[in-house]
Enzyme design. Structure first.
Site, PDB file in Angstrom:
ATOM      1  N   PRO A  71       0.847  -1.202   0.000  1.00 23.44           N
ATOM      2  CA  PRO A  71       0.000   0.000   0.000  1.00 23.44           C
ATOM      3  C   PRO A  71       0.875   1.242   0.000  1.00 23.44           C
ATOM      4  O   PRO A  71       1.763   1.382   0.836  1.00 23.44           O
ATOM      5  CB  PRO A  71      -0.788  -0.131   1.315  1.00 23.44           C
ATOM      6  CG  PRO A  71       0.072  -0.996   2.192  1.00 23.44           C
ATOM      7  CD  PRO A  71       0.797  -1.931   1.284  1.00 23.44           C
TER       8      PRO A  71
ATOM      9  N   GLN B 157      -6.809  -1.441   2.246  1.00 21.39           N
ATOM     10  CA  GLN B 157      -6.164  -1.008   3.480  1.00 21.39           C
ATOM     11  C   GLN B 157      -6.812   0.270   3.995  1.00 21.39           C
ATOM     12  O   GLN B 157      -7.004   1.220   3.233  1.00 21.39           O
ATOM     13  CB  GLN B 157      -4.670  -0.750   3.304  1.00 21.39           C
ATOM     14  CG  GLN B 157      -4.005  -0.481   4.663  1.00 21.39           C
ATOM     15  CD  GLN B 157      -2.574   0.004   4.592  1.00 21.39           C
ATOM     16  OE1 GLN B 157      -2.319   1.100   4.127  1.00 21.39           O
ATOM     17  NE2 GLN B 157      -1.645  -0.817   5.071  1.00 21.39           N
TER      18      GLN B 157
ATOM     19  N   CYS C 110       2.188   3.325   9.507  1.00 25.13           N
ATOM     20  CA  CYS C 110       2.480   4.639   8.932  1.00 25.13           C
ATOM     21  C   CYS C 110       3.012   5.586  10.001  1.00 25.13           C
ATOM     22  O   CYS C 110       2.338   5.836  11.009  1.00 25.13           O
ATOM     23  CB  CYS C 110       1.228   5.228   8.290  1.00 25.13           C
ATOM     24  SG  CYS C 110       1.513   6.859   7.559  1.00 25.13           S
TER      25      CYS C 110
ATOM     26  N   ASN D 288       8.483  -6.661   4.323  1.00 23.91           N
ATOM     27  CA  ASN D 288       8.396  -5.403   3.594  1.00 23.91           C
ATOM     28  C   ASN D 288       9.572  -4.497   3.997  1.00 23.91           C
ATOM     29  O   ASN D 288      10.066  -4.580   5.117  1.00 23.91           O
ATOM     30  CB  ASN D 288       7.057  -4.721   3.922  1.00 23.91           C
ATOM     31  CG  ASN D 288       6.913  -3.347   3.286  1.00 23.91           C
ATOM     32  OD1 ASN D 288       6.595  -2.377   3.961  1.00 23.91           O
ATOM     33  ND2 ASN D 288       7.155  -3.257   1.994  1.00 23.91           N
TER      34      ASN D 288
ATOM     35  N   ALA E 121       7.306  -2.011  -2.218  1.00 22.88           N
ATOM     36  CA  ALA E 121       6.768  -0.654  -2.315  1.00 22.88           C
ATOM     37  C   ALA E 121       7.553   0.148  -3.357  1.00 22.88           C
ATOM     38  O   ALA E 121       7.200   0.173  -4.524  1.00 22.88           O
ATOM     39  CB  ALA E 121       6.806   0.029  -0.950  1.00 22.88           C
TER      40      ALA E 121
END
Length: 488
Positions: free
Chosen positions: A17, A86, A115, A213, A241
């Site tokens: 995302p 998400q 985040c 990730n 990403a």
């Protein structure tokens, strides 16, 4: 309800995302190049709860449209079994409400718990959740019990390996299907090394799939590196990403496609699914990177529309052809809808082709006011307006009932208020009553309003409280169809 094709998170290559990147064209392009699963950009629960789900017949998409007509989330059948929605949330009930809203159109639901940006953490979302395990447990448990699609979450690592593993074990007990781990702490940035050892410790401590990730900077330069990163972290799957943002053909086992071809493929999806030009421009700039100072890069930077973007990439003709195709499709659907309207129309409704133009009336004087005044004078009940929105083009039509007779304009308007004024005009003209136009001469309502403007001042001096006139509460009946299409 049962899950038809449960999403598997083992041995997968996944598009991460990314805000402003993970929109429909990029997700579809990643799938074309070999991604197994794609995550949309983080969307905030409160914003999603304001949206209405609409079927876009022109684009053949499902759109979640905000009150200001902006499409917040768009998806299509091609990705339905492989897209994970998400959201950013700090409230279990809001998260569940959003999940139920989108559940039938996506393959899974993910909660962003990683985040580090202030806009997210200030609202107790994103990485802020990492310091509140009770809230994490509440949100995830509520989702797992409340929907039928798999639930995942994405976290960052904590200051210590032990604390991180303990948190993930607690998360595992909520029943989620997988957990994505960005191998950096919340204060670390992409230039900091990814902590493969921590991801590995998590992978070895839990039985649910762990998605690694954060490897774009240190590991993933091409397709073969995806497996290297997976082995280094002992993870079940890998989520990519920035490497995918720079060139989504990183998912292609045969190797990268030329960047020019990648960008043209992306633009084709942009046109196919009417992506907003500012988002398109942002994503293409991320792909061009060091080429932004080239002639093409400067044209892209200066572009102020999708057409100008296409011209910068020598796709002007393709833009014209695609636009013409969708305009023809939209016109055809409009004609079909109008024909259906004509066939089902109430024959007892008096109709005229009129619109309300406020420039033809004195300030603050409208046909609705004149009609209400006439009804009061004639001892009729006040006018009742029934307004519907046409799903194809989002235009409005209103039917006004006066003395048991219905009136409407055959022309559809861009707002509910304009449609109601048009209906009032039809009624006034059919009855031969003045409608308040400037050209009609002296307007008795103007003097009445001037006197009325002074009355509240007098009343307030006397300590009186004036109630809102009941005629201002217009009756609005919204179309029961969800097929609501923003224009191309």
């Amino acid at each position: 309800m049962t899950v038809n094709t449960p999403l598997c998170f083992k041995g997968k290559k996944i598009l991460a995302p990314m805000v402003r990147v993970g929109t429909l064209p990029m997700r579809l392009l990643a799938l074309d190049y070999g991604a197994d699963i794609v995550y949309c950009e983080e969307l905030i629960d409160i914003k999603m709860l304001q949206c209405k789900r609409v079927i876009n017949e022109v684009l053949e998409t499902v759109d979640f449209v905000a009150p200001n007509d902006r499409v917040v989330f768009r998806t299509c059948e091609k990705e339905r079994e492989r897209v994970v929605f998400q959201m950013g949330s700090a409230d279990a009930e809001r998260a569940l409400a959003v999940a139920k809203l989108v559940e039938s159109d996506v393959a899974g639901i993910d909660i962003n718990m990683g985040c580090p940006k202030e806009y997210s953490t200030k609202a107790s979302m994103g990485a802020a959740l990492l310091s509140d395990p009770d809230k994490i447990e509440s949100i995830l448990t509520t989702l797992v019990k409340g929907i039928c699609k798999p639930v995942t979450c994405k976290i960052r690592i904590l200051p210590s390996v032990e604390d991180t593993v303990n948190l993930v074990k607690r998360i595992e007990k909520t029943g989620i299907a997988a957990i994505a781990v960005h191998g950096r702490k919340k204060e670390e940035r992409p230039q900091h090394p990814v902590h493969c050892d921590v991801i590995k410790a998590i992978s070895e401590a839990v039985s649910i799939p762990v998605i690694a990730n954060g490897g774009s900077h240190d590991f993933i330069k091409e397709y073969a590196d995806i497996e290297t990163f997976q082995k280094a972290t002992a993870a079940s799957s890998v989520m990519i990403a920035r490497a995918a943002m720079w060139n989504p053909s990183v998912f292609r086992k045969e190797g990268f496609c030329p960047l020019k071809d990648v960008m043209q493929d992306y633009i084709k999806y942009v046109l196919r699914y009417d992506n907003h030009y500012t988002n398109t421009k942002y994503c293409l700039c991320q792909m061009l990177r060091e080429q932004l100072e080239t002639t093409q890069g400067k044209k892209l930077h200066a572009a102020q529309s999708t057409q100008e973007i296409c011209e910068a990439f020598e796709m002007g003709d393709f833009y014209e052809e695609t636009t013409a195709i969708f305009e023809a499709k939209r016109t055809s659907l409009e004609t079909k809808v109008q024909d259906e309207d004509d066939q089902t129309e109430d024959p007892d409704v008096i109709k005229m082709a009129v619109r309300f133009d406020k420039r033809e009336y004195p300030p603050q004087i409208t046909p609705k006011m004149y009609l209400l005044e006439w009804c009061r004078k004639e001892k009729h009940p006040q006018p009742v307006y029934e307004t519907v929105q046409r799903p194809l083009d989002r235009l409005f039509c209103s039917v006004v009932t006066v003395a048991e007779q219905k009136y409407r304009s055959t022309l559809w308007d861009k707002s509910k208020k304009l449609a109601e004024q048009a209906a009032a005009i039809v009624c006034l003209r059919a009855l031969g009553i003045p409608e308040g136009k400037v050209c009609e001469g002296e307007n008795h309502l103007i003097n009445k309003r001037k006197r009325g403007d002074q009355e509240p001042l007098i009343s307030r001096d006397r300590g009186e409280d004036l109630a809102e006139p009941s005629h201002k509460k217009a009756n609005f009946i919204e179309d029961t169809s969800d097929m609501n299409v923003p224009k191309i």
